[in-house]
Scaffold this motif. Structure first.
Motif, PDB file in Angstrom:
ATOM      1  N   ARG A  76      40.353  32.783  20.150  1.00  0.00           N
ATOM      2  CA  ARG A  76      41.225  31.815  20.592  1.00  0.00           C
ATOM      3  C   ARG A  76      42.769  32.448  20.613  1.00  0.00           C
ATOM      4  N   VAL A  77      43.038  33.509  20.290  1.00  0.00           N
ATOM      5  CA  VAL A  77      44.276  34.288  20.255  1.00  0.00           C
ATOM      6  C   VAL A  77      44.545  34.719  21.717  1.00  0.00           C
ATOM      7  N   PRO A  78      45.470  34.299  22.415  1.00  0.00           N
ATOM      8  CA  PRO A  78      45.871  34.705  23.598  1.00  0.00           C
ATOM      9  C   PRO A  78      46.345  36.268  23.693  1.00  0.00           C
ATOM     10  N   VAL A  79      45.580  37.156  24.505  1.00  0.00           N
ATOM     11  CA  VAL A  79      45.933  38.400  24.702  1.00  0.00           C
ATOM     12  C   VAL A  79      46.540  38.687  25.716  1.00  0.00           C
ATOM     13  N   ILE A  80      47.840  39.498  25.833  1.00  0.00           N
ATOM     14  CA  ILE A  80      48.296  40.040  27.161  1.00  0.00           C
ATOM     15  C   ILE A  80      48.252  41.465  27.173  1.00  0.00           C
ATOM     16  N   PHE A  81      47.853  41.914  28.359  1.00  0.00           N
ATOM     17  CA  PHE A  81      47.713  43.238  28.562  1.00  0.00           C
ATOM     18  C   PHE A  81      48.947  43.889  29.230  1.00  0.00           C
ATOM     19  N   ILE A  82      49.215  45.396  28.527  1.00  0.00           N
ATOM     20  CA  ILE A  82      50.467  46.105  29.274  1.00  0.00           C
ATOM     21  C   ILE A  82      49.615  47.141  30.158  1.00  0.00           C
ATOM     22  N   THR A  83      49.646  47.232  31.230  1.00  0.00           N
ATOM     23  CA  THR A  83      49.042  48.206  32.291  1.00  0.00           C
ATOM     24  C   THR A  83      49.672  49.050  33.278  1.00  0.00           C
ATOM     25  N   GLY A  84      49.254  50.245  33.349  1.00  0.00           N
ATOM     26  CA  GLY A  84      49.964  51.051  34.438  1.00  0.00           C
ATOM     27  C   GLY A  84      48.984  50.684  35.816  1.00  0.00           C
ATOM     28  N   HIS A  85      49.472  51.304  36.833  1.00  0.00           N
ATOM     29  CA  HIS A  85      48.613  50.998  38.047  1.00  0.00           C
ATOM     30  C   HIS A  85      47.135  51.789  38.002  1.00  0.00           C
ATOM     31  N   GLY A  86      47.138  52.652  37.159  1.00  0.00           N
ATOM     32  CA  GLY A  86      45.929  53.650  36.896  1.00  0.00           C
ATOM     33  C   GLY A  86      44.813  52.782  36.381  1.00  0.00           C
ATOM     34  N   THR A  87      45.077  51.682  35.667  1.00  0.00           N
ATOM     35  CA  THR A  87      44.261  50.742  34.822  1.00  0.00           C
ATOM     36  C   THR A  87      43.966  49.440  35.340  1.00  0.00           C
ATOM     37  N   VAL A  88      44.441  48.951  36.623  1.00  0.00           N
ATOM     38  CA  VAL A  88      44.461  47.790  37.076  1.00  0.00           C
ATOM     39  C   VAL A  88      43.122  47.084  36.865  1.00  0.00           C
ATOM     40  N   GLU A  89      42.019  47.861  37.347  1.00  0.00           N
ATOM     41  CA  GLU A  89      40.564  47.317  37.219  1.00  0.00           C
ATOM     42  C   GLU A  89      40.316  47.068  35.868  1.00  0.00           C
ATOM     43  N   SER A  90      40.623  47.779  34.848  1.00  0.00           N
ATOM     44  CA  SER A  90      40.523  47.471  33.543  1.00  0.00           C
ATOM     45  C   SER A  90      41.115  46.291  33.019  1.00  0.00           C
ATOM     46  N   ALA A  91      42.242  45.951  33.581  1.00  0.00           N
ATOM     47  CA  ALA A  91      43.083  44.710  33.244  1.00  0.00           C
ATOM     48  C   ALA A  91      42.234  43.427  33.850  1.00  0.00           C
ATOM     49  N   ILE A  92      41.625  43.806  35.050  1.00  0.00           N
ATOM     50  CA  ILE A  92      41.152  42.503  35.655  1.00  0.00           C
ATOM     51  C   ILE A  92      39.801  42.445  34.946  1.00  0.00           C
ATOM     52  N   GLU A  93      39.085  43.178  34.725  1.00  0.00           N
ATOM     53  CA  GLU A  93      37.913  43.016  33.740  1.00  0.00           C
ATOM     54  C   GLU A  93      38.342  42.521  32.428  1.00  0.00           C
ATOM     55  N   ALA A  94      39.162  42.716  31.899  1.00  0.00           N
ATOM     56  CA  ALA A  94      39.782  41.867  30.675  1.00  0.00           C
ATOM     57  C   ALA A  94      40.009  40.565  30.912  1.00  0.00           C
ATOM     58  N   THR A  95      40.595  40.423  31.986  1.00  0.00           N
ATOM     59  CA  THR A  95      40.769  38.869  32.264  1.00  0.00           C
ATOM     60  C   THR A  95      39.555  38.144  32.429  1.00  0.00           C
ATOM     61  N   LYS A  96      38.609  38.706  33.183  1.00  0.00           N
ATOM     62  CA  LYS A  96      37.216  38.135  33.392  1.00  0.00           C
ATOM     63  C   LYS A  96      36.825  37.932  31.808  1.00  0.00           C
ATOM     64  N   LEU A  97      36.954  38.701  31.216  1.00  0.00           N
ATOM     65  CA  LEU A  97      36.326  38.852  29.782  1.00  0.00           C
ATOM     66  C   LEU A  97      37.278  37.616  28.702  1.00  0.00           C
ATOM     67  N   GLY A  98      38.322  37.030  29.256  1.00  0.00           N
ATOM     68  CA  GLY A  98      39.109  36.034  28.453  1.00  0.00           C
ATOM     69  C   GLY A  98      40.409  36.252  28.175  1.00  0.00           C
ATOM     70  N   ALA A  99      40.933  37.491  28.602  1.00  0.00           N
ATOM     71  CA  ALA A  99      42.229  37.794  28.203  1.00  0.00           C
ATOM     72  C   ALA A  99      43.309  36.832  28.931  1.00  0.00           C
ATOM     73  N   TYR A 100      44.447  36.581  28.380  1.00  0.00           N
ATOM     74  CA  TYR A 100      45.414  35.635  29.017  1.00  0.00           C
ATOM     75  C   TYR A 100      45.921  36.219  30.151  1.00  0.00           C
ATOM     76  N   ASP A 101      46.402  37.270  30.397  1.00  0.00           N
ATOM     77  CA  ASP A 101      47.051  37.918  31.549  1.00  0.00           C
ATOM     78  C   ASP A 101      47.371  39.257  31.319  1.00  0.00           C
ATOM     79  N   TYR A 102      48.029  40.087  32.390  1.00  0.00           N
ATOM     80  CA  TYR A 102      48.469  41.314  32.223  1.00  0.00           C
ATOM     81  C   TYR A 102      49.954  41.461  32.773  1.00  0.00           C
ATOM     82  N   LEU A 103      50.536  42.476  32.405  1.00  0.00           N
ATOM     83  CA  LEU A 103      51.916  42.877  32.717  1.00  0.00           C
ATOM     84  C   LEU A 103      51.730  44.377  33.250  1.00  0.00           C
ATOM     85  N   PHE A 104      52.564  44.706  34.313  1.00  0.00           N
ATOM     86  CA  PHE A 104      52.714  46.127  34.929  1.00  0.00           C
ATOM     87  C   PHE A 104      53.772  46.915  34.290  1.00  0.00           C
TER      88      PHE A 104
END
Length: 469
Positions: A73-101
């Motif tokens: 239930r805890v919202p998780v926000i990812f910090i990502t560089g451009h090389g890990t965009v696909e991983s950030a999107i995958e995390a969002t599909k799995l339930g991550a709240y959002d991601y920042l670049f």
């Protein structure tokens, strides 16, 4: 106090989060690797987590999966560089709240954290029916007949997998009722997402709900997973649904009819199992009759309708609610006031309360700033008629009056909308800055805007925040 956990191996980023967000209201914990982050997560159970996708001892995605196993239930926000965009999107599909670049922008982080903290509260805190001594943050307070009908309706509908429409004026408690329905439903262990349809521009709302594919529009540089998809097997709360554009209404109708949709710019249908709870302060039947809201969507949304009464129609609840807020905030303001003088209650009873319970809460907090003794006297109340209209229809000194509008209409001016907006914003910002004693960060948080936007507005309106310090 709300708690933020930041997991990142860069000391400069950890220090930046501590400097920017640690306050009396927010505790910031930091961890330099996944193992320490997981240990802190288990020990503290933070309200929101920010995690880098590249950690020294594990991938951020693996770390996220383990955190989800502990408490999803805890919202998780990812910090990502451009090389890990696909991983950030995958995390969002799995339930991550959002991601920042990277590089990170402070105002962008602040806005996202505010939303995440609010969502965390809604998901983790189950509203209760408050009694004489309760002072919990999320309580449903009221004893009048109309509120008892609301309680019964919550009980009847919560366990049913039905779409619910909450109707009522602004500030009547629709969000708390939506929380209660979610927490008492069979989906209470599933995801919960919330969107305020009135707070997001039309051009972005469709993407916020349904997501978009890369290249769907000019700024769609990468795929985005929408809140509807993130709420699969759970609940999506659509606040102010009456403000949706016709295009977004059509896509939402399809979801309610067939539990499927396409992302903006996509052609692949995506199936979802999401319960919709919608809320509005508009009369949707009236909007339908004017052709501003789809009738077929209205009938789909209003399978069950719960009408929340305005404060002025809640009989003795004005006193009950006022005393609840006094108990809730007395310690915070260093006071010990638990009740109202009869004269105070009489004065408050004459007021129309257009902002309903939310406005009453604000008035009680302002009163505690100047109050003394053990009873709230009339002189401690802020001037209720300074900016709004009394229930008898008379107005005394409010900024936006019928006569003001009438004068502008008679004068034949062609900039009335801008004049009105400027007057209302000027009053709003001055009152909020007075409440925060000139603290612009707190004021921006209360207003739901960034500090950059607040500074720009204050400059254009000629307001000096130092006047309120």
């Amino acid at each position: 106090m709300q708690t933020l956990l930041v997991i990142d191996d860069e000391a400069s980023i950890l220090k930046a989060f501590e400097r920017a967000f640690a306050s009396e209201a927010t505790s910031v914990l930091t961890a330099k690797n996944a193992a320490d982050g997981e240990a802190a997560f288990i020990d503290v159970r933070p309200d929101v987590v920010v995690v880098d996708l590249s950690l020294p001892d594990a991938s951020g995605l693996d770390c996220f999966k383990r955190l989800r196993e502990i408490d999803s239930r805890v919202p998780v926000i990812f910090i990502t560089g451009h090389g890990t965009v696909e991983s950030a999107i995958e995390a969002t599909k799995l339930g991550a709240y959002d991601y920042l670049f990277k590089p990170l922008e402070l105002d962008e982080i602040q806005t996202l954290l505010d939303k995440a903290f609010n969502l965390s509260r809604m998901v983790r805190v189950q509203p209760i029916l408050a009694d004489e001594e309760d002072t919990v943050a999320d309580a449903i307070v009221g004893r009048c007949k109309a509120m008892k009908e609301v309680y019964k309706a919550i009980g009847r509908v919560a366990s049913q997998n039905l779409t619910v429409l909450l109707q009522g004026e602004s500030g009547t408690g629709k969000e708390v009722v939506a929380q209660a329905i979610y927490h008492h439903s069979a989906r209470s262990t599933g995801p919960f997402q919330a969107i305020n349809c009135a707070a997001i521009p039309d051009a972005l709302l469709e993407s916020e709900i349904f997501g978009h594919e890369k290249g769907a529009f000019t700024d769609a540089h990468r795929q985005r997973i929408g809140k509807l998809e993130q709420a699969d097997k759970g609940t999506l709360f659509l606040d102010e649904v009456g403000d949706m554009s016709p295009m977004t209404q059509a896509k939402l109708l399809r979801v309610l009819q067939g539990q499927s949709f396409e992302r903006v710019g996509g052609t692949e249908p995506i199936d979802v199992d999401t319960r919709i709870i919608a809320a509005t302060n508009h009369d949707l039947k009236q909007l339908v009759s004017k052709g501003l809201f789809r009738s077929d969507l209205y009938f789909r949304l209003s399978v069950v309708t719960i009408q929340l009464p305005p404060l002025r129609e809640r009989e003795d609840d004005l006193r009950v609610l006022s005393e609840y807020f006094l108990r809730k905030y007395s310690n915070e303001f260093g006071k010990d006031i638990r009740t109202l003088a009869p004269e105070t209650l009489e004065l408050m009873s004459q007021y129309h309360w257009p902002g309903n319970v939310r406005e009453l809460e604000s008035v009680m907090k302002q009163s505690l700033l100047t109050a003394r003794g053990n009873v709230l006297l009339p002189e401690f109340l802020p001037p209720l008629a300074d900016h709004l209209i009394l229930s008898n229809g008379k107005s005394e000194g409010e900024y936006l009056t019928e006569s003001f509008v009438a004068e502008r209409l008679d004068s034949g001016g062609d900039n009335l909308h801008a004049e009105v907006i400027a007057k209302v914003e000027s009053q709003l910002f001055r009152q909020v800055l007075a409440h925060t004693t000139g603290n612009q960060l707190k004021a921006a948080t209360i207003l739901g805007i960034s500090r950059v936007t607040l500074r720009s507005k204050l400059k254009s309106l000629g307001i000096d925040p130092s006047e309120f310090a």
